[in-house]
Design a protein around this motif. Structure first.
Motif, PDB file in Angstrom:
ATOM      1  N   LYS A   1      14.002 -54.491   3.470  1.00 28.23           N
ATOM      2  CA  LYS A   1      13.245 -53.983   4.620  1.00 28.23           C
ATOM      3  C   LYS A   1      14.059 -54.084   5.902  1.00 28.23           C
ATOM      4  O   LYS A   1      13.935 -53.245   6.793  1.00 28.23           O
ATOM      5  CB  LYS A   1      11.939 -54.757   4.766  1.00 28.23           C
TER       6      LYS A   1
ATOM      7  N   GLU B   1      13.858 -48.239   7.565  1.00 26.63           N
ATOM      8  CA  GLU B   1      13.019 -47.300   6.832  1.00 26.63           C
ATOM      9  C   GLU B   1      13.826 -46.165   6.208  1.00 26.63           C
ATOM     10  O   GLU B   1      13.588 -45.772   5.062  1.00 26.63           O
ATOM     11  CB  GLU B   1      11.960 -46.711   7.771  1.00 26.63           C
ATOM     12  N   GLU B   2      14.802 -45.635   6.943  1.00 30.77           N
ATOM     13  CA  GLU B   2      15.599 -44.528   6.430  1.00 30.77           C
ATOM     14  C   GLU B   2      16.416 -44.953   5.215  1.00 30.77           C
ATOM     15  O   GLU B   2      16.560 -44.186   4.252  1.00 30.77           O
ATOM     16  CB  GLU B   2      16.514 -43.969   7.526  1.00 30.77           C
TER      17      GLU B   2
ATOM     18  N   LYS C   1      14.102 -45.144   2.225  1.00 31.91           N
ATOM     19  CA  LYS C   1      13.743 -43.811   1.734  1.00 31.91           C
ATOM     20  C   LYS C   1      14.887 -43.217   0.930  1.00 31.91           C
ATOM     21  O   LYS C   1      14.689 -42.603  -0.124  1.00 31.91           O
ATOM     22  CB  LYS C   1      13.393 -42.890   2.903  1.00 31.91           C
TER      23      LYS C   1
END
Length: 260
Positions: free
Chosen positions: A197, A201-202, A205
């Motif tokens: 984490k 976020e990218e 993904k």
């Protein structure tokens, strides 16, 4: 039922106050094991142990630095005194500060080697006298796909330790076989943990998109693999690895995933 043989067993999990280690510890607690939650920060280890106890499990906390033999010897002694011996060691503690070779200092390289690789050796060494007394001693090492199979920029030091753990495992299992102790490793792919984490976020993904199952793994996925390797059912398995990555290492290229 898988895991039933772990009921009442004494289990040590290093690096267990968060992330994959916490997931491993939780799975063992849920299957009736008595778990020593080991971490460098005592407050975090105690919070994790209290969480498990509140859920009806048996767990206690211990603060230790896996890179220090004296700490590992104290850890092993504490597990034996609190839980009646040691049946399973999950050598999980690890760090992975991301930095390129060009920008990496020798001190950072040494720190990662000390925690990840030396820490595996020292935790195993300290627990051997107690594991020899168990009717079914088990050592489960948390390695990684990074190093043994794949690579990623910024993790040369980490990858070296994870490959090194497997070299250690293959001879350790031979030395300890005469005592009925097995030594195996779990190789996680990208698991949804605190460390992942922190990558953003990218990044998460992008990693999920590279996995044929289309999602990141959960910490408990590693816990269940460790549970199997520690079980009675896995008693004839030693010196082996289980990859838990949702199929991440399989595609030849991004185009292969696009065909799915």
């Amino acid at each position: 039922m898988l895991g039933a043989s772990l009921k009442g067993k004494s289990v040590i999990v290093t690096g267990a106050s968060k992330g994959i280690g916490k997931g491993i510890a939780r799975v063992f607690v849920e299957h009736g094991a008595k778990v020593l939650v080991v971490g460098r920060d005592l407050a975090s280890a105690e919070a994790t142990a209290k969480e498990f106890v509140a859920q009806g499990g048996t767990a206690s906390a211990f603060s230790a630095d896996v890179s220090q033999l004296a700490d590992m010897e104290k850890m092993a002694k504490a597990a034996a005194e609190r839980h009646g011996g040691i049946d399973v060691l999950c050598a999980n503690a690890g760090i992975f500060p991301q930095v390129t070779i060009e920008n990496m200092s020798p001190e950072v390289w040494d720190e990662v080697q000390d925690v990840n690789l030396k820490g595996t050796f020292l935790s195993v060494k300290a627990c051997i006298p107690y594991l020899k007394k168990s009717s079914a001693g088990r050592i489960v090492i948390t390695s990684s796909i990074t190093g043994p199979i794949t690579g990623f920029p910024g993790w040369t030091h980490y990858g070296a330790t994870k490959a090194g753990q497997l070299g250690f495992m293959r001879t350790a299992c031979m030395e300890l076989a005469k005592f009925g102790i097995t030594v195996n490793a779990v190789l996680p792919g990208n698991i949804l943990s605190d460390g992942l984490k922190a990558m953003g976020e990218e990044y998460m993904k992008g990693m999920a998109a590279a996995v044929p199952l289309g999602k990141l793994g959960e910490v408990e996925d590693i816990g269940y693999a460790a549970l199997f390797l520690a079980s009675r059912e896995a008693g004839y398995i030693t010196g082996q690895t289980i990859i838990v990555d949702g199929g991440q290492i399989l595609p030849e290229s991004p185009d292969a995933l696009a065909q799915m």
